[in-house]
Design an enzyme around this catalytic site. Structure first.
Site, short mmCIF file in Angstrom:
data_model
loop_
_atom_site.label_atom_id
_atom_site.label_comp_id
_atom_site.label_asym_id
_atom_site.label_seq_id
_atom_site.Cartn_x
_atom_site.Cartn_y
_atom_site.Cartn_z
N GLU A 1 21.57 -36.91 13.67
CA GLU A 1 22.48 -36.75 12.53
C GLU A 1 22.27 -37.84 11.48
O GLU A 1 22.37 -37.56 10.29
CB GLU A 1 23.93 -36.74 13.04
N LYS B 1 35.47 -36.00 6.12
CA LYS B 1 35.29 -34.62 5.66
C LYS B 1 36.00 -34.41 4.33
O LYS B 1 36.77 -35.27 3.87
CB LYS B 1 35.84 -33.67 6.73
N PHE C 1 33.83 -19.78 14.57
CA PHE C 1 34.27 -20.61 13.45
C PHE C 1 33.11 -21.14 12.60
O PHE C 1 33.32 -21.89 11.65
CB PHE C 1 35.11 -21.79 13.97
N TYR D 1 25.57 -28.47 11.81
CA TYR D 1 26.40 -27.75 12.79
C TYR D 1 25.60 -26.68 13.55
O TYR D 1 26.19 -25.75 14.10
CB TYR D 1 27.60 -27.11 12.08
N THR E 1 39.15 -32.87 18.99
CA THR E 1 38.87 -31.96 17.88
C THR E 1 40.14 -31.36 17.29
O THR E 1 40.29 -31.29 16.07
CB THR E 1 37.93 -30.82 18.38
N ARG F 1 34.39 -41.97 18.75
CA ARG F 1 35.02 -40.72 19.19
C ARG F 1 36.44 -40.98 19.70
O ARG F 1 37.35 -40.20 19.47
CB ARG F 1 34.19 -40.05 20.29
N ARG G 1 42.68 -38.48 13.87
CA ARG G 1 43.16 -37.09 13.78
C ARG G 1 44.64 -37.01 14.16
O ARG G 1 45.38 -36.19 13.61
CB ARG G 1 42.31 -36.19 14.67
N HIS H 1 34.29 -36.41 11.11
CA HIS H 1 33.25 -36.04 12.08
C HIS H 1 32.65 -37.31 12.66
O HIS H 1 32.41 -38.28 11.94
CB HIS H 1 32.13 -35.25 11.40
N ASN I 1 40.15 -31.33 10.06
CA ASN I 1 40.50 -32.42 10.98
C ASN I 1 39.93 -33.78 10.57
O ASN I 1 39.69 -34.65 11.39
CB ASN I 1 40.14 -32.03 12.42
N1 UDP Z 1 36.11 -26.21 14.69
C1 UDP Z 1 36.98 -25.20 14.31
N2 UDP Z 1 37.53 -24.41 15.28
C2 UDP Z 1 37.25 -24.58 16.60
C3 UDP Z 1 36.37 -25.61 16.98
C4 UDP Z 1 35.81 -26.40 15.99
O1 UDP Z 1 37.26 -25.03 13.13
O2 UDP Z 1 37.77 -23.83 17.44
C5 UDP Z 1 35.52 -27.06 13.65
C6 UDP Z 1 36.23 -28.40 13.57
O3 UDP Z 1 36.31 -28.80 12.21
C7 UDP Z 1 35.33 -29.31 14.35
C8 UDP Z 1 33.96 -28.73 14.03
O4 UDP Z 1 34.16 -27.32 13.95
O5 UDP Z 1 35.46 -30.67 13.95
C9 UDP Z 1 32.88 -29.03 15.05
O6 UDP Z 1 33.35 -28.67 16.32
P1 UDP Z 1 33.11 -29.64 17.57
O7 UDP Z 1 33.47 -28.87 18.80
O8 UDP Z 1 31.75 -30.23 17.50
O9 UDP Z 1 34.25 -30.76 17.35
P2 UDP Z 1 34.15 -32.30 16.97
O10 UDP Z 1 32.85 -32.83 17.53
O11 UDP Z 1 34.20 -32.39 15.46
O12 UDP Z 1 35.36 -32.94 17.60
MG MG Z 2 30.95 -32.10 17.43
#
Ligand code: UDP
Ligand code: MG
Length: 149
Positions: A126, A9, A57, A49, A91, A85, A102, A115, A112
């Site tokens: 994707e 990111k 968010f 997204y 996350t 992952r 992370r 992705h 974070n």
């Molecule tokens: N995000 C955020 N606040 C939240 C949850 C998610 O800012 O409460 C952002 C964060 O950058 C995250 C992205 O939205 O990586 C996508 O969320 P997801 O739940 O898909 O998490 P990821 O798959 O990236 O772990």
């Molecule tokens: Mg995600």
């Protein structure tokens, strides 16, 4: 063989973490089949997204991912989506163990660093959003047979 999409990111690129993160996947034994630096425009960010459209968010995550370039990568390997992952950590970096990306480099849930696709099905979608088929290269890496059969 399974493939997955990884984005470093804007925060990871700005902080000079590209080589470190890419190197972790290389050393793990994953196989790189696509790689580029790009600016994500709003339309692509919204498609990427889309599942979060109704979340509070959403606007912030769209603005963040399009604020500065990202590095997009496609990695191949057995169970590569789950494997990536687990290397990323959860996350919210506050709950991410040291040793995860992370957990080693992140503090904030928004910024974070990385992705990774959350399922093989999403990975296919994707990858299609970020790479054309000509940008994905099938090649043999010397030594792969010593990592997986
Ligand atoms: N995000 C955020 N606040 C939240 C949850 C998610 O800012 O409460 C952002 C964060 O950058 C995250 C992205 O939205 O990586 C996508 O969320 P997801 O739940 O898909 O998490 P990821 O798959 O990236 O772990
Ligand atoms: Mg995600």
């Amino acid at each position: 063989m399974e493939r997955t999409l990884v984005l470093i990111k804007p925060d990871g690129v700005q902080r000079g973490l590209v080589g470190e993160i890419l190197g972790r996947f290389e050393r793990r034994g994953l196989h790189l089949v696509g790689l580029k630096l790009l600016a994500v425009d709003r339309a692509r960010a919204e498609r990427h997204y889309a599942e979060h459209r109704e979340r509070p968010f959403f606007e912030a995550v769209i603005e963040f991912i399009s604020s500065s370039p990202v590095v997009a990568m496609v990695w191949e390997g057995p169970s590569v989506t789950a494997l990536v992952r687990s290397m990323m950590g959860p996350t919210n970096p506050a709950g991410a163990a040291p040793g995860t990306i992370r957990g080693d480099f992140g503090v904030d849930i928004g910024q974070n660093v990385i992705h990774g696709s959350d399922s093989p099905g999403r990975a296919e979608e994707e990858i299609g959003l970020f790479f054309s088929s000509e940008e994905l290269v099938s090649w043999e890496r010397a030594g792969t047979s010593w990592i997986y059969p």
